[in-house]
Design a protein around this motif. Structure first.
Motif, PDB file in Angstrom:
ATOM      1  N   GLN A  94       3.037   1.967  -1.681  1.00 43.99           N
ATOM      2  CA  GLN A  94       2.033   1.484  -2.702  1.00 43.99           C
ATOM      3  C   GLN A  94       1.200   0.352  -2.121  1.00 43.99           C
ATOM      4  O   GLN A  94       1.804  -0.021  -1.037  1.00 43.99           O
ATOM      5  N   HIS A  95      -0.009   0.082  -2.645  1.00 46.60           N
ATOM      6  CA  HIS A  95      -0.796  -0.737  -2.179  1.00 46.60           C
ATOM      7  C   HIS A  95      -0.181  -2.244  -2.249  1.00 46.60           C
ATOM      8  O   HIS A  95       0.373  -2.564  -3.155  1.00 46.60           O
ATOM      9  N   VAL A  96      -0.471  -3.196  -1.053  1.00 49.21           N
ATOM     10  CA  VAL A  96       0.384  -4.168  -1.106  1.00 49.21           C
ATOM     11  C   VAL A  96      -0.794  -5.434  -1.404  1.00 49.21           C
ATOM     12  O   VAL A  96      -1.892  -5.160  -0.507  1.00 49.21           O
ATOM     13  N   GLN A  97      -0.504  -6.331  -2.130  1.00 45.58           N
ATOM     14  CA  GLN A  97      -1.495  -7.177  -2.448  1.00 45.58           C
ATOM     15  C   GLN A  97      -1.478  -8.462  -1.252  1.00 45.58           C
ATOM     16  O   GLN A  97      -0.457  -8.468  -0.545  1.00 45.58           O
ATOM     17  N   PRO A  98      -2.437  -9.194  -1.089  1.00 40.97           N
ATOM     18  CA  PRO A  98      -2.334 -10.293   0.050  1.00 40.97           C
ATOM     19  C   PRO A  98      -1.264 -11.252  -0.626  1.00 40.97           C
ATOM     20  O   PRO A  98      -1.255 -11.602  -1.777  1.00 40.97           O
ATOM     21  N   GLY A  99      -0.510 -11.749   0.401  1.00 37.80           N
ATOM     22  CA  GLY A  99       0.594 -12.727   0.070  1.00 37.80           C
ATOM     23  C   GLY A  99       1.826 -11.918  -0.502  1.00 37.80           C
ATOM     24  O   GLY A  99       2.567 -12.888  -0.838  1.00 37.80           O
ATOM     25  N   ALA A 100       1.863 -10.818  -0.558  1.00 32.02           N
ATOM     26  CA  ALA A 100       3.082 -10.097  -1.015  1.00 32.02           C
ATOM     27  C   ALA A 100       4.392 -10.468  -0.191  1.00 32.02           C
ATOM     28  O   ALA A 100       5.465 -10.699  -0.748  1.00 32.02           O
ATOM     29  N   GLY A 101       3.960 -10.801   1.087  1.00 31.96           N
ATOM     30  CA  GLY A 101       5.242 -10.980   2.019  1.00 31.96           C
ATOM     31  C   GLY A 101       5.867 -12.397   1.523  1.00 31.96           C
ATOM     32  O   GLY A 101       6.984 -12.635   1.664  1.00 31.96           O
ATOM     33  N   LEU A 102       4.884 -12.930   1.299  1.00 32.10           N
ATOM     34  CA  LEU A 102       5.363 -14.611   0.778  1.00 32.10           C
ATOM     35  C   LEU A 102       6.157 -14.487  -0.573  1.00 32.10           C
ATOM     36  O   LEU A 102       7.233 -15.272  -0.607  1.00 32.10           O
ATOM     37  N   VAL A 103       5.610 -13.571  -1.524  1.00 30.43           N
ATOM     38  CA  VAL A 103       6.597 -13.379  -2.591  1.00 30.43           C
ATOM     39  C   VAL A 103       7.940 -12.788  -2.512  1.00 30.43           C
ATOM     40  O   VAL A 103       8.894 -13.337  -2.852  1.00 30.43           O
ATOM     41  N   ASP A 104       7.841 -11.972  -1.539  1.00 26.30           N
ATOM     42  CA  ASP A 104       9.276 -11.386  -1.186  1.00 26.30           C
ATOM     43  C   ASP A 104      10.187 -12.349  -0.587  1.00 26.30           C
ATOM     44  O   ASP A 104      11.460 -12.578  -0.898  1.00 26.30           O
ATOM     45  N   ALA A 105       9.642 -13.170   0.184  1.00 26.71           N
ATOM     46  CA  ALA A 105      10.434 -14.226   0.974  1.00 26.71           C
ATOM     47  C   ALA A 105      10.799 -15.204  -0.125  1.00 26.71           C
ATOM     48  O   ALA A 105      12.217 -15.702  -0.178  1.00 26.71           O
TER      49      ALA A 105
END
Length: 859
Positions: free
Chosen positions: A68-79
């Motif tokens: 799926q397309h990943v939004q900017p800052g998605a890694g921060l949300v996961d963390a």
């Protein structure tokens, strides 16, 4: 706030990239659920965009698919989610427990004391120091939000609105996150939340603006947001922020009803099942004004106490009693225990394992292991066992507490059918209709549905109606469908409501009536609580003591049009006046403004609850207008509210208030006589108002007596004039007979039943037949007396005539030379003869009149 054309184009773009982008947000928000952290008494709110779209409320969002397309800052949300999982605590971690004797006594004692309003620091102030995993997660989410990450914006908005994870509640900050998300991509959940905040002005985040609230609700509703659809429908239904419009309201309510029915039918055979959570929290304390004073707990709504009633018993007491009777071998008590655990209720979760245990216990006393019925079992005993078999078959058919097994379901349904159990027959009909474990056979399905419907089983009536509608559209089929639907609707069947709404809306077999269809669609939408509302979360928060969180949850249901939720919001916000004045210097650090100090909003929801038929809410509106709570004082509006609530003798409280206003001349003409009338009517409406009405009348009579003594200008209490009625002969005789019976009294018949075997036990009853018989006897007696008197008069007249003739014979023999003396004697004799023959009774002045008058006739 103005919406630019750029915002509109961003919201409704149809590009492939944006569709994927929105799909990703939708899927992620659909399963996003969080809970509070390390404070054990706090609850946490579901963070799904629209709970009706499938959020369960018990899980954190999973990792997004790699493709799926990943939004900017998605890694921060996961963390951040990793940190929040360390604090995760499910919403429904609390189990309702029996409060125990000590806690119950303390609760009742606290209710008996005067209500003292203590202003405590805001819950947010106790969480200002955010630290640990929560602080780390918040910083990660804020960093992601700066990159316009939709997930981060919505999660931060909910954390600031509901106070999730013990985060400080800041409604202004929450509004800014929702607004940014709405401007970013037109997120329907964010626009719905903005509609809620503009509608209520809760927490002072924004100024209330009903036009903007309707605008954002409509934007969200047009994207399919279920709660927003209900909010828009209710506003057009009640005329909130717009004019009433039945067609617009029915359009949105129909959308919700269509989705609700689809969700209901997506469950196991027979449809989804749930425990209704909607209730008024004030009713648990006897209503808004307490037990006996509120319409909800007085008059015809008062619980009638008698030795065999369990209206006042708690569920724990009922279960304990039934369990005791079950241990003594009472089969009916055992069956009722199974039903209670199967159906559940708001304070008792379902327990399918226990239910099945009790049902099997009942069945084992009727059938042996070979399936043969034990001898010496009465028909009533066998009937209860068949009903238990029907429940066991239903559990196997639906897979409730057991693995779904159509073969065993059919086995138990056939056992239940031995004594014509409705549920068993309906279950067999469902199996043959849909081919559950058996070959489809419409004729057999109709046979079983008709057999169950003969004893009025609503689900079978609905199935028959659906089959008639599917069969064709002839007049006979539509008439039969309407007949079955009307019977099912009498028992509040949701599917029957939906079908009637559809047929009325489209004019199929019924006259097209927008208002009727609207009411049916509204009832369907509000019945499916787990799909469309936040009732469960609100009740849990209230029971846990999180009143502010409960208020915010009830607020959603109130905006959706639930009258019970509107009543709850107003009740929570209602300022409790204290009988004691607490010096302010005792609480120098107390915060004056809190989330729950909003009497203006309370008046709004009292008004909305009143418009949906709540009488106590109407009386409460009058109190607010009378004392100027949440609005300017307006005595005329208070009188209008009290008058509306007192119509048809509904509210004794309203009648008493009108009497008090007449007594003191507040808003009404000061008139002691009218005041007494209202007090008396209040007592007639509710006999539990005896003490306050008696005290009020005592004071009123004293004031009226003084007013009369001093020749005051006020109209004093007067005796009610009695109407003089012209009685007919039959009425006069009837009243005379009743007076005669009253003269003897009822005591003369005491003990006759015991003293006279076979005596009539209803001697005091004087029926119309008895009156007629008495009149006939009296007429015969009067005729007999008349004949006796007439005979005596005739005999007396004949005797006097013989005496006269005897006196005249000697005189005629002496000659006729007497002259004037003889003529006078002759004249006297003629007068006596005329007196003797002068009529039935002697004339006044006649020699015999005095003797006749004293009863000497015939002597």
């Amino acid at each position: 706030m103005t919406l630019s054309s750029g915002f509109a184009s961003t919201t409704f773009t149809k590009s492939t990239t944006m569709r994927r982008f929105l799909l990703y947000i939708f899927l992620l928000l659909r399963v996003a659920v969080f809970s509070h952290a390390d404070v054990p008494d706090n609850q946490q709110h579901v963070l799904s965009g629209d709970k009706s779209n499938g959020a369960t409320g018990n899980t954190l969002p999973p990792e997004p698919p790699a493709a799926q397309h990943v939004q900017p800052g998605a890694g921060l949300v996961d963390a951040a989610l990793v940190e929040l999982r360390k604090l995760h605590q499910p919403l429904h971690y609390k189990i309702r427990k029996n409060p125990g004797i000590l806690r119950t006594v303390l609760h009742l004692a606290s209710k008996a004391l005067p209500a003292i309003r203590l202003t405590a620091p805001s819950p947010a102030s106790s969480h200002d120091a955010v630290s640990g995993p929560l602080l780390h997660a918040t910083r990660l989410l804020e960093e992601s939000a700066q990159k316009n990450n939709s997930d981060a914006l919505y999660i931060l908005g909910d954390m600031n609105f509901y106070g999730n994870f013990s985060h400080p509640r800041n409604l202004k900050t929450a509004f800014s996150y929702y607004q940014k998300l709405a401007l970013l991509n037109g997120n329907s959940s964010a626009m719905y939340m903005m509609g809620v905040m503009y509608s209520t002005g809760v927490g002072g985040a924004v100024e209330p603006d009903q036009a903007r609230a309707l605008l954002y609700y409509t934007f969200a509703a047009n994207q399919g947001h279920t709660r927003a659809e209900m909010a828009v429908a209710h506003r057009h239904y009640a005329g909130i922020g717009t004019t009433k419009n039945c067609e617009t309201a029915v359009k949105y309510y129909k959308r919700v009803a269509d989705k609700a029915i689809a969700w209901y039918r997506s469950g196991p055979p027979g449809g989804m099942s749930w425990i209704s959570e909607s209730h008024r929290i004030a009713d648990e304390l006897g209503g808004i004004y307490g037990v006996g004073a509120s319409v909800s707990s007085s008059g015809q709504n008062a619980p009638h106490k008698n030795p065999t009633s369990d209206a006042q018993a708690s569920i724990e007491d009922i279960l304990e009693y039934l369990d005791l009777m079950s241990q003594k071998g009472d089969v009916k008590a055992t069956f009722n225990l199974g039903r209670i655990f199967y159906d559940g209720q708001r304070n008792l979760p379902r327990d399918y394992a226990k239910a099945r245990e009790y049902f099997l216990k009942v069945a084992s006393k009727t059938w042996n292991k070979k399936g043969q019925v034990f001898e010496n079992k009465t028909p009533s005993f066998h009937t209860i066992s068949c009903r238990a078999a029907g429940y066991i078959g239903r559990m196997y058919l639906r897979g409730e507490g057991v693995e779904q097994n159509f073969r065993l379901a059919e086995f138990w349904f056939r056992r239940g059918n031995e004594q014509a159990d409705q549920q068993s027959r309906h279950g067999l009909g469902l199996m043959y209709l849909n081919g559950y474990g058996v070959e489809q056979n419409l004729d057999l399905a109709l046979k079983f549905f008709n057999a169950a419907a003969e004893t009025v089983y609503p689900p079978s009536h609905v199935q028959l109606a659906a089959l008639y509608l599917d069969q064709g559209q002839s007049d006979e089929d539509i008439y039969a469908a309407n007949h079955h639907l009307d019977l099912a609707a009498k028992y509040y069947n949701m599917e029957a409501y939906y079908y009637i709404g559809e047929m009325t809306y489209f004019g199929l077999g019924r006259e097209r009536q927008c208002e009727v269809a609207l009411n049916y669609y509204k009832a369907v939408a509000e019945k499916v609580e787990p799909f469309v509302s936040s009732w469960a979360e609100a009740n849990l928060a209230y029971e846990a003591g999180e009143i502010e969180l409960a208020f915010l949850e009830y607020l959603h249901a109130a905006e959706q049009g639930y009258e019970t939720a509107q009543n709850n919001v107003a009740y929570i916000l209602d300022p409790q006046k204290s009988y004691l004045t607490i010096p302010q210097w005792l609480f120098p650090k107390a915060q004056k403004l809190t989330l729950l100090q909003n009497p203006t909003l309370a008046l709004i929801y009292w008004t909305r609850s009143s418009r949906q038929g709540n009488i106590d809410a109407t009386v409460k509106m009058g109190d607010y207008y009378l004392f100027g709570i949440g609005t300017d004082a307006d005595v005329d509006k208070a009188v209008q509210c009290y008058t509306a609530a007192s119509e048809h003798y509904q509210s004794a409280q309203a009648l008493w208030n009108l009497g008090w206003m007449h007594e003191n001349g507040i808003g009404l003409t000061q008139d002691y006589h009218l005041a007494k009338r209202y007090y008396d009517t209040a007592l007639e409406t509710n006999d539990e108002a005896y003490l306050p009405v008696s005290l009020s009348l005592l004071k009123l009579r004293a004031r009226s007596a003084w007013n009369t003594f001093t020749n005051g200008r006020i109209n004093s209490i007067q005796d009610e004039p009695t109407e003089k009625k012209e009685w007919s002969l039959s009425e006069w005789i009837n009243n005379f007979l009743q007076d005669e019976m009253g003269y003897y009294g009822d005591d003369m018949y005491d003990g006759y039943e015991d003293a006279m075997p076979g005596a009539d036990s209803d001697l005091g009853a004087f029926e119309e037949g008895d009156i007629l018989e008495t009149l006939v006897i009296m007429g015969l007696a009067a005729a007999l007396v008349f004949l006796v008197l007439y005979r005596q008069q005739r005999q007396q007249a004949a005797r006097r005539q013989q005496e006269d003739e005897a006196r005249r014979q000697p005189q005629e023999q002496q000659g006729q030379g007497v002259g004037r003396a003889a003529g006078g004697a002759f004249a006297n004799g003629q007068q006596q003869q005329r007196a003797g023959n002068g009529g039935f009774f002697p004339q006044p002045g006649a020699p015999g009149f005095g003797q006749w008058a004293v009863g000497g006739v015939g002597h």
